[in-house]
Design an enzyme around this catalytic site. Sequence first.
Site, short mmCIF file in Angstrom:
data_model
loop_
_atom_site.label_atom_id
_atom_site.label_comp_id
_atom_site.label_asym_id
_atom_site.label_seq_id
_atom_site.Cartn_x
_atom_site.Cartn_y
_atom_site.Cartn_z
N ASP A 1 0.84 -1.20 0.00
CA ASP A 1 0.00 0.00 0.00
C ASP A 1 0.88 1.25 0.00
OD1 ASP A 1 -2.86 1.14 0.61
OD2 ASP A 1 -1.50 2.21 1.95
N TYR B 1 2.80 9.89 -0.14
CA TYR B 1 3.85 9.25 0.68
C TYR B 1 5.25 9.53 0.11
CZ TYR B 1 -0.01 6.46 2.68
OH TYR B 1 -1.18 6.03 3.27
N LYS C 1 -2.78 5.89 -4.22
CA LYS C 1 -3.91 6.78 -3.95
C LYS C 1 -3.62 8.16 -4.52
CE LYS C 1 -3.94 4.52 0.57
NZ LYS C 1 -2.52 4.43 0.92
N HIS D 1 -7.78 9.49 -2.00
CA HIS D 1 -7.16 9.34 -0.67
C HIS D 1 -8.02 9.86 0.48
CE1 HIS D 1 -2.88 9.03 1.20
NE2 HIS D 1 -3.78 8.67 2.05
N LEU E 1 -2.24 -0.91 14.44
CA LEU E 1 -1.27 -1.00 15.53
C LEU E 1 -1.25 0.27 16.35
CD1 LEU E 1 1.32 -2.80 13.33
CD2 LEU E 1 0.67 -3.69 15.59
N ILE F 1 -3.17 -3.54 6.85
CA ILE F 1 -1.94 -3.15 6.14
C ILE F 1 -0.92 -2.58 7.14
CG2 ILE F 1 -2.71 -2.87 3.75
CD1 ILE F 1 -3.41 0.07 4.41
N LYS G 1 2.30 -1.34 8.98
CA LYS G 1 3.59 -0.78 8.53
C LYS G 1 4.65 -1.09 9.58
CE LYS G 1 6.76 2.56 9.32
NZ LYS G 1 7.30 3.02 10.64
N SER G 2 5.83 -1.43 9.15
CA SER G 2 6.97 -1.50 10.06
C SER G 2 8.24 -1.29 9.27
CB SER G 2 7.03 -2.86 10.77
OG SER G 2 8.20 -2.90 11.57
N ARG H 1 9.74 -7.29 12.94
CA ARG H 1 8.30 -7.02 13.02
C ARG H 1 7.62 -7.24 11.67
NH1 ARG H 1 8.23 -1.33 16.37
NH2 ARG H 1 8.29 -2.20 18.47
N ASN I 1 4.61 -9.80 11.68
CA ASN I 1 3.26 -9.35 11.31
C ASN I 1 2.67 -10.18 10.16
OD1 ASN I 1 3.52 -7.36 13.23
ND2 ASN I 1 3.91 -5.70 11.77
N1 LIG Z 1 -5.70 6.10 3.71
C1 LIG Z 1 -5.19 6.80 4.68
O1 LIG Z 1 -5.57 7.96 4.93
C2 LIG Z 1 -4.13 6.18 5.54
C3 LIG Z 1 -3.78 6.81 6.76
C4 LIG Z 1 -2.81 6.17 7.56
C5 LIG Z 1 -2.24 4.98 7.14
N2 LIG Z 1 -2.57 4.42 5.93
C6 LIG Z 1 -1.91 3.18 5.45
O2 LIG Z 1 -1.99 2.21 6.47
C7 LIG Z 1 -0.67 1.79 6.82
C8 LIG Z 1 -0.61 1.40 8.28
O3 LIG Z 1 -0.95 2.48 9.11
P1 LIG Z 1 0.14 3.30 9.95
O4 LIG Z 1 1.44 3.28 9.25
O5 LIG Z 1 -0.49 4.61 10.24
O6 LIG Z 1 0.22 2.57 11.33
P2 LIG Z 1 0.31 1.07 11.90
O7 LIG Z 1 0.66 0.09 10.86
O8 LIG Z 1 -0.89 0.87 12.72
O9 LIG Z 1 1.51 1.25 12.93
C9 LIG Z 1 2.82 1.44 12.54
C10 LIG Z 1 3.63 1.55 13.84
O10 LIG Z 1 3.54 0.32 14.56
C11 LIG Z 1 4.85 -0.16 14.82
N3 LIG Z 1 4.79 -1.64 14.71
C12 LIG Z 1 4.71 -2.38 13.58
N4 LIG Z 1 4.65 -3.69 13.87
C13 LIG Z 1 4.69 -3.79 15.22
C14 LIG Z 1 4.66 -4.89 16.11
N5 LIG Z 1 4.57 -6.15 15.67
N6 LIG Z 1 4.72 -4.62 17.45
C15 LIG Z 1 4.80 -3.36 17.90
N7 LIG Z 1 4.82 -2.27 17.10
C16 LIG Z 1 4.77 -2.49 15.76
C17 LIG Z 1 5.74 0.47 13.78
O11 LIG Z 1 7.05 0.61 14.29
P3 LIG Z 1 8.38 0.31 13.43
O12 LIG Z 1 8.17 0.81 12.02
O13 LIG Z 1 9.40 1.09 14.18
O14 LIG Z 1 8.62 -1.17 13.49
C18 LIG Z 1 5.09 1.82 13.59
O15 LIG Z 1 5.52 2.72 14.59
C19 LIG Z 1 0.20 2.99 6.44
O16 LIG Z 1 1.56 2.67 6.37
C20 LIG Z 1 -0.44 3.36 5.13
O17 LIG Z 1 -0.01 2.47 4.09
C21 LIG Z 1 -3.52 5.01 5.15
#
Ligand SMILES: NC(=O)c1ccc[n+]([C@@H]2O[C@H](COP(=O)([O-])OP(=O)(O)OC[C@H]3O[C@@H](n4cnc5c(N)ncnc54)[C@H](OP(=O)(O)O)[C@@H]3O)[C@@H](O)[C@H]2O)c1
Length: 259
Positions: free
Chosen positions: A46, A51, A76, A106, A187, A224, A226-227, A232, A236
Amino acid sequence: MTQIPAANLPGGGSMPLLGFGTWQIKGQQCYDAVRTALDVGYRHIDTATVYRNEDQVGRALADSGVPRDQVFVTTKVPPKASDPRQTLDASLQQLGTDHVDLWLIHWTEGGSVHEDLWQVLLEAKKAGKARDVGVSNYSPDQIDRLTGATGQQPAVNQIEWAPTLYDEELARWHERQGIVLEGYSALKNTNLDDPVLREIADAHGVTTAQVLLRWHLDHGFVAIPKSATPERIAANFAITGFGLDEQELARIDGLASDG
Ligand SMILES: NC(=O)c1ccc[n+]([C@@H]2O[C@H](COP(=O)([O-])OP(=O)(O)OC[C@H]3O[C@@H](n4cnc5c(N)ncnc54)[C@H](OP(=O)(O)O)[C@@H]3O)[C@@H](O)[C@H]2O)c1
């Protein structure tokens, strides 16, 4: 290779319910993370124009050796893109592909549901540049307005989603419409020390993050995570060796009302 369930989309695509998020990683860090993700088995990535990492996603895809047709790629378009056709062409060029599997609006801005932009997405679908098209951050009412105005409903709605945000009505609405609910920031919206998650994780011999991600799959939601951390990224993805029963799912759903 482990089997991740998938959702069938109207354009014929098969969308793995577990993908790799790439927000807030750029440059070499993004390249390395996506390479790791593809190496450990993710087949869904994604990204988004805003981005600013589509070039690195594209480079990682090309270098991974995984055939393009085995990876589901989403990008997006920002709602106020001045020339959205050009925006898609730039995305395709950077991603190194002639089509994306999913192209999303988006977010919404200024009270509009962006009917004109939606026509551009539908046109891209017709032209084969996007196999399926959808939206992100839309409410049911906004989707109804968009569908009503154009006669074409989105295949997917990508929204902020986690057990703490669980809304059964909203989930059922997407299911009834035949719109895939893709969740983001699971997460970030979860206390991984939560006792309910901990108890369920211990019962399965997995981590609470793995329980959280499995909860999506067993409900039919897309996750989806992210790490940027290789361990991780791998952990995941390692969620196919167990499943949650109805009672466990209901307990996790209940986290929405705990806070
Ligand atoms: N459409 C939209 O408006 C929108 C908005 C936000 C996000 N998104 C999409 O959704 C994806 C995911 O959302 P997000 O990036 O906001 O947040 P997320 O995936 O909920 O959280 C990412 C955070 O969690 C940590 N993490 C990952 N795996 C872990 C684990 N197993 N244990 C503990 N912590 C862990 C990561 O740390 P590290 O990286 O340091 O490992 C990072 O700080 C985005 O990357 C993007 O592609 C879309």
